[in-house]
Scaffold this motif. Structure first.
Motif, PDB file in Angstrom:
ATOM      1  N   ASN A   9      50.577  22.736 -50.127  1.00 37.20           N
ATOM      2  CA  ASN A   9      50.631  21.461 -50.290  1.00 37.20           C
ATOM      3  C   ASN A   9      49.263  21.051 -49.501  1.00 37.20           C
ATOM      4  OD1 ASN A   9      51.038  19.057 -51.429  1.00 37.20           O
ATOM      5  ND2 ASN A   9      52.472  18.451 -50.073  1.00 37.20           N
ATOM      6  N   GLY A  10      48.029  21.706 -49.397  1.00 30.98           N
ATOM      7  CA  GLY A  10      46.753  21.318 -48.940  1.00 30.98           C
ATOM      8  C   GLY A  10      45.819  21.916 -49.925  1.00 30.98           C
ATOM      9  N   ALA A  11      44.995  22.546 -49.232  1.00 33.43           N
ATOM     10  CA  ALA A  11      43.863  22.990 -49.970  1.00 33.43           C
ATOM     11  C   ALA A  11      44.415  24.380 -50.823  1.00 33.43           C
ATOM     12  CB  ALA A  11      42.782  23.837 -48.767  1.00 33.43           C
ATOM     13  N   THR A  12      43.584  24.694 -51.789  1.00 33.15           N
ATOM     14  CA  THR A  12      43.919  25.815 -52.731  1.00 33.15           C
ATOM     15  C   THR A  12      43.365  27.061 -52.085  1.00 33.15           C
ATOM     16  OG1 THR A  12      43.552  24.536 -54.732  1.00 33.15           O
ATOM     17  CG2 THR A  12      43.121  27.024 -55.042  1.00 33.15           C
ATOM     18  N   GLU A  13      44.277  28.132 -51.759  1.00 34.36           N
ATOM     19  CA  GLU A  13      43.974  29.205 -50.870  1.00 34.36           C
ATOM     20  C   GLU A  13      43.734  30.414 -51.542  1.00 34.36           C
ATOM     21  OE1 GLU A  13      46.538  27.443 -46.878  1.00 34.36           O
ATOM     22  OE2 GLU A  13      47.286  28.756 -48.213  1.00 34.36           O
ATOM     23  N   LEU A  14      42.478  31.161 -51.491  1.00 38.57           N
ATOM     24  CA  LEU A  14      42.335  32.406 -52.232  1.00 38.57           C
ATOM     25  C   LEU A  14      41.888  33.286 -51.377  1.00 38.57           C
ATOM     26  CD1 LEU A  14      39.828  30.594 -54.956  1.00 38.57           C
ATOM     27  CD2 LEU A  14      42.339  30.764 -55.042  1.00 38.57           C
ATOM     28  N   GLU A  15      42.179  34.392 -51.678  1.00 41.80           N
ATOM     29  CA  GLU A  15      42.140  35.548 -50.699  1.00 41.80           C
ATOM     30  C   GLU A  15      40.281  35.947 -50.722  1.00 41.80           C
ATOM     31  OE1 GLU A  15      43.601  40.334 -50.058  1.00 41.80           O
ATOM     32  OE2 GLU A  15      44.149  39.246 -51.591  1.00 41.80           O
ATOM     33  N   ARG A  16      40.075  36.185 -49.643  1.00 41.34           N
ATOM     34  CA  ARG A  16      38.345  36.300 -49.510  1.00 41.34           C
ATOM     35  C   ARG A  16      37.964  37.686 -50.187  1.00 41.34           C
ATOM     36  NH1 ARG A  16      35.675  34.705 -45.068  1.00 41.34           N
ATOM     37  NH2 ARG A  16      37.626  34.732 -43.617  1.00 41.34           N
ATOM     38  N   GLY A  17      37.007  37.631 -50.930  1.00 36.23           N
ATOM     39  CA  GLY A  17      36.477  38.652 -51.670  1.00 36.23           C
ATOM     40  C   GLY A  17      37.155  39.278 -52.770  1.00 36.23           C
ATOM     41  N   GLN A  46      44.062  36.840 -46.579  1.00 36.11           N
ATOM     42  CA  GLN A  46      45.508  36.518 -46.540  1.00 36.11           C
ATOM     43  C   GLN A  46      45.960  38.175 -46.588  1.00 36.11           C
ATOM     44  OE1 GLN A  46      46.816  33.655 -49.421  1.00 36.11           O
ATOM     45  NE2 GLN A  46      44.745  33.311 -49.799  1.00 36.11           N
ATOM     46  N   THR A  47      46.482  38.505 -45.477  1.00 39.16           N
ATOM     47  CA  THR A  47      47.097  39.690 -44.982  1.00 39.16           C
ATOM     48  C   THR A  47      48.680  39.824 -45.411  1.00 39.16           C
ATOM     49  OG1 THR A  47      45.572  40.110 -43.526  1.00 39.16           O
ATOM     50  CG2 THR A  47      47.107  41.879 -43.504  1.00 39.16           C
ATOM     51  N   SER A  48      49.036  39.864 -46.635  1.00 40.60           N
ATOM     52  CA  SER A  48      50.407  39.934 -46.879  1.00 40.60           C
ATOM     53  C   SER A  48      50.806  41.204 -46.703  1.00 40.60           C
ATOM     54  CB  SER A  48      50.481  39.754 -48.428  1.00 40.60           C
ATOM     55  OG  SER A  48      49.585  40.422 -49.180  1.00 40.60           O
ATOM     56  N   ALA A 103      53.852  49.364 -51.920  1.00 43.10           N
ATOM     57  CA  ALA A 103      53.427  48.799 -50.712  1.00 43.10           C
ATOM     58  C   ALA A 103      52.302  48.255 -50.697  1.00 43.10           C
ATOM     59  CB  ALA A 103      53.539  50.111 -49.587  1.00 43.10           C
ATOM     60  N   ASP A 104      51.917  47.287 -49.851  1.00 46.22           N
ATOM     61  CA  ASP A 104      50.696  46.372 -49.877  1.00 46.22           C
ATOM     62  C   ASP A 104      49.557  47.334 -49.525  1.00 46.22           C
ATOM     63  OD1 ASP A 104      48.864  44.381 -49.522  1.00 46.22           O
ATOM     64  OD2 ASP A 104      50.713  42.952 -49.519  1.00 46.22           O
ATOM     65  N   PRO A 105      48.531  47.393 -50.255  1.00 44.41           N
ATOM     66  CA  PRO A 105      47.369  47.809 -49.791  1.00 44.41           C
ATOM     67  C   PRO A 105      46.529  47.194 -48.588  1.00 44.41           C
ATOM     68  CG  PRO A 105      46.979  46.723 -51.712  1.00 44.41           C
ATOM     69  CD  PRO A 105      48.377  46.552 -51.505  1.00 44.41           C
ATOM     70  N   ARG A 106      47.240  45.972 -48.320  1.00 40.59           N
ATOM     71  CA  ARG A 106      46.401  45.337 -47.003  1.00 40.59           C
ATOM     72  C   ARG A 106      47.315  45.867 -45.756  1.00 40.59           C
ATOM     73  NH1 ARG A 106      47.970  42.537 -51.467  1.00 40.59           N
ATOM     74  NH2 ARG A 106      46.285  41.255 -52.487  1.00 40.59           N
ATOM     75  N   ARG A 107      48.326  46.644 -45.469  1.00 33.96           N
ATOM     76  CA  ARG A 107      48.960  47.016 -44.562  1.00 33.96           C
ATOM     77  C   ARG A 107      49.251  48.694 -44.549  1.00 33.96           C
ATOM     78  NH1 ARG A 107      51.977  42.350 -41.413  1.00 33.96           N
ATOM     79  NH2 ARG A 107      50.999  40.556 -42.085  1.00 33.96           N
ATOM     80  N   GLU A 108      49.974  49.269 -43.685  1.00 40.89           N
ATOM     81  CA  GLU A 108      49.883  50.521 -43.509  1.00 40.89           C
ATOM     82  C   GLU A 108      51.219  51.306 -43.967  1.00 40.89           C
ATOM     83  OE1 GLU A 108      47.731  51.039 -39.249  1.00 40.89           O
ATOM     84  OE2 GLU A 108      49.914  50.807 -39.251  1.00 40.89           O
ATOM     85  N   GLY A 109      51.932  50.327 -45.030  1.00 34.88           N
ATOM     86  CA  GLY A 109      53.098  50.800 -45.491  1.00 34.88           C
ATOM     87  C   GLY A 109      53.256  51.753 -46.571  1.00 34.88           C
ATOM     88  N   VAL A 110      54.172  52.676 -46.843  1.00 41.02           N
ATOM     89  CA  VAL A 110      54.691  53.780 -47.530  1.00 41.02           C
ATOM     90  C   VAL A 110      55.785  53.623 -48.075  1.00 41.02           C
ATOM     91  CG1 VAL A 110      52.856  55.065 -46.526  1.00 41.02           C
ATOM     92  CG2 VAL A 110      55.293  55.337 -46.009  1.00 41.02           C
ATOM     93  N   ALA A 111      56.210  54.050 -49.101  1.00 40.54           N
ATOM     94  CA  ALA A 111      57.652  54.307 -49.562  1.00 40.54           C
ATOM     95  C   ALA A 111      57.956  55.938 -49.361  1.00 40.54           C
ATOM     96  CB  ALA A 111      57.687  54.126 -50.998  1.00 40.54           C
ATOM     97  N   ALA A 112      59.211  56.201 -49.261  1.00 46.18           N
ATOM     98  CA  ALA A 112      60.075  57.640 -49.094  1.00 46.18           C
ATOM     99  C   ALA A 112      61.329  57.465 -50.047  1.00 46.18           C
ATOM    100  CB  ALA A 112      60.077  58.157 -47.678  1.00 46.18           C
ATOM    101  N   GLY A 113      61.468  58.768 -50.496  1.00 47.82           N
ATOM    102  CA  GLY A 113      62.749  58.588 -51.037  1.00 47.82           C
ATOM    103  C   GLY A 113      63.008  60.133 -51.895  1.00 47.82           C
ATOM    104  N   ASP A 114      63.972  60.301 -52.490  1.00 50.11           N
ATOM    105  CA  ASP A 114      64.272  61.647 -53.142  1.00 50.11           C
ATOM    106  C   ASP A 114      64.868  61.055 -54.510  1.00 50.11           C
ATOM    107  OD1 ASP A 114      63.657  63.425 -51.265  1.00 50.11           O
ATOM    108  OD2 ASP A 114      65.544  63.368 -50.570  1.00 50.11           O
TER     109      ASP A 114
END
Length: 590
Positions: free
Chosen positions: A527-535, A557-559, A579-590
């Motif tokens: 409810n202010g500017a229209t916010e766009l992720e850089r690049g 915008q580091t989601s 997992a978000d490419p903007r952070r260090e997350g991964v998934a694991a499972g069997d």
């Protein structure tokens, strides 16, 4: 709306092509902390955990492998996140969690509370003016009663399978033996201005010259190990009474410039709560989110309900490039939802919603009337609506909500699942370290002002009250057979609502797989500017939006979107983790 999604059996060739088998790879280094690192997603047949750090993911995975429940895995994951990602979450903070046990959705509220001695003037100076943000944050004033351990203990009593004490072993071992500082943690330490003012934190995170310890440095935290051992043996009560509680109270009161109000009684009387989830139906799907004091569930269902009245379904991205008209519609829906959020949403134990229910805000006719306000030109700043049952004129909240938070999604071997968003609020919270962990600054999620020209502000400070949040753990179900199909959530402060809504539209309306949906550029309006992720947006898109009178703000915008979707492999149900490419997350499972 939400009718074209391919979720339950969607495009498995597209999903699995290039995806990694979701077993844990010991020694695999997390991706760099800055920039954008492509991920292909992960597939597992039985169970899965997705979170923001590989060490934390491994802890949760080990619990699932031992036959543990989703709740068991969440506890192990959270305890490691508090060690390896202390800037974002930990036992000194709070959390919201949606849990599905195959029959019902429960909303677990582990949000911090204001101390009993707090008043609505807590963040005002002698003249009634709001304190500067960091004048309020740094020290003890903004520390709320931590809630995450009480919440996890409550959930474990209902849904745990493994012994409570076993769930702390991975974090205790890492704290005692040490873990390698990740690129993201190093970067945040390097950029941090206030943390080294605390002598305990300075000695732990920085070298003798005051420089951030380097990437790969093995960091040990025996104090955290001692704290976790006490909680493992004695339960959460070890945290909320006795030595650890007294240490927290002493730390909060001892700050020379900005002491706080936390008391032993505040800690002893804290209660986690189980609330009714906020759910909305959209053609084939039921979308469930967190109720107040989180605003996420209501705002996201409002956005989906508003967009249901538009043609956004037909405006899918082309080769990852968003359609400018889709951006226009999405950001206008966001303006309308955020306007209601800032007027009406607060801790419902203190402030009633219009009509004493979230239903008036989600009423289909009301949302259609809100959607009718969207035109070819941006409205800039939307006004709050007037839902049925509104009895009191409220002021508008302008509290800042900052993005140091984390999210995990987990599904266990029985198909029980959870989405949990966890936070200390600002990066490194209040910058006060005690017994191996950092204390939150969640009280600055309250409005600094208690009223404005329109009336009292719903989210003003009150003793015992929980500050409003944007955390948005979300579960999606097939509307017909109630089968679970998607868990998602993100950090990101008040932008969390936009991040999660983006994924839901992309996955359910546009038919993208979960990794593709997360990968899309972040965008929205609060409810202010229209916010766009850089690049991430071509000039043509910016020009098209400017022609529609959008005031554009471009920034990083580091989601940290982490999710699990039901998919199919060889005709059998399976799990697709992203997992978000903007952070260090991964998934694991069997």
């Amino acid at each position: 709306m939400l009718g074209n999604g391919l979720l339950a059996g969607h495009g498995i060739a597209q999903d699995v092509h290039g995806a990694q088998a979701a077993h844990y790879e010991a020694g695999k280094a997390p991706e760099i902390a800055s920039g954008y690192t492509a991920k292909t997603g992960w597939v597992a047949q039985k169970y899965m955990v997705v979170a923001a750090n590989p060490l934390a993911v491994n802890a949760g995975y080990q619990m699932l492998k031992q036959g543990g429940s989703a709740i068991d895995a969440a506890i192990a994951t959270q305890m490691v996140l508090g060690l390896v990602e202390p800037q974002s979450s930990g036992i000194g903070g709070g959390a919201f969690m949606l849990h599905f046990d195959g029959k019902a959705v429960q909303a677990f509220d582990g949000r911090e509370t204001a101390p009993a001695a707090a008043t609505e003037k807590l963040f005002q100076d002698a003249n009634g003016r709001p304190l500067g943000f960091y004048d309020a944050v740094i020290g003890g004033r903004a520390v709320g009663v931590p809630g995450v351990l009480r919440m996890l203990e409550l959930a474990h009593k209902q849904h745990g399978k493994l012994p409570w004490k076993n769930l702390f072993s991975p974090a205790i071992q890492l704290a005692e033996n040490g873990f390698a500082i990740s690129p993201r943690l190093h970067t945040l330490l390097q950029d941090e201005r206030f943390l080294k003012r605390d002598p305990i934190a300075r000695a732990y995170f920085y070298d003798a010259q005051g420089e951030a310890l380097p990437v790969g440095h093995v960091l040990k935290n025996p104090d955290y190990a001692k704290t976790l051992k006490a909680v493992a043996e004695q339960g959460a009560q070890a945290f909320y009474a006795g030595r650890i509680a007294q240490d927290m109270v002493d730390k909060v009161h001892a700050h020379a410039a900005n002491p706080g109000l936390l008391s032993m009684k505040d800690l002893a009387t804290y209660q986690a709560r189980v609330r009714d989830a906020v759910c909305g139906d959209f053609e084939k799907w039921t979308v469930c989110g967190m109720p107040p004091p989180s605003s996420g569930g209501i705002a996201i269902v409002q956005m989906l309900g508003i967009l249901e009245n538009t043609n956004i379904r037909s405006l899918a991205p082309l080769n990852g490039v968003l359609n400018p008209e889709a951006v226009h519609l999405f950001t206008e829906a966001g303006r309308l939802a955020y306007a209601d959020r800032d007027r009406y949403i607060a801790d419902t134990d203190f402030v009633p919603l219009p009509g004493n229910s979230y239903q008036p805000l989600l009423d289909k006719k009301y949302l259609a009337s809100r959607a009718a306000l969207i035109t070819e030109k941006s409205m800039g700043i939307a006004k709050a609506g007037t839902p049925a049952g509104m009895q009191l004129a409220w002021g508008n909240d302008q509290s800042p909500e900052l993005p140091s938070t984390s999210h995990m999604s987990i599904v266990d071997a029985e198909g029980h699942t959870l989405a949990m968003t966890t936070s200390v609020e600002d990066a490194f919270g209040s910058r006060q370290m005690v017994d191996g962990f950092l204390l939150n600054n969640q009280l600055t999620d309250f409005s600094a002002l208690d009223k404005d020209a329109n009336g009292p502000i719903a989210n003003r400070v009150q003793a015992g009250k929980r500050p409003r949040s944007a955390m948005s753990p979300t579960l999606v179900f097939n509307r017909g057979n109630k089968q679970f199909v998607l868990a998602i959530g993100s950090p990101g402060g008040s932008a969390i609502i936009n991040y999660v809504a983006k994924v839901l539209i992309a996955e359910l309306d546009w038919g993208l797989n979960l990794q593709q949906a997360i990968d899309l550029p972040n965008f929205g309006s609060r409810n202010g500017a229209t916010e766009l992720e850089r690049g991430r947006f071509p000039d043509a898109t910016l020009d098209a939006l400017k022609a529609k009178a959008h005031n554009i703000r471009v920034f990083d915008q580091t989601s940290g979107l982490h999710g699990i979707a039901r998919t199919s492999v060889g005709g059998h149900d399976a799990w697709f983790g992203a997992a978000d490419p903007r952070r260090e997350g991964v998934a694991a499972g069997d």
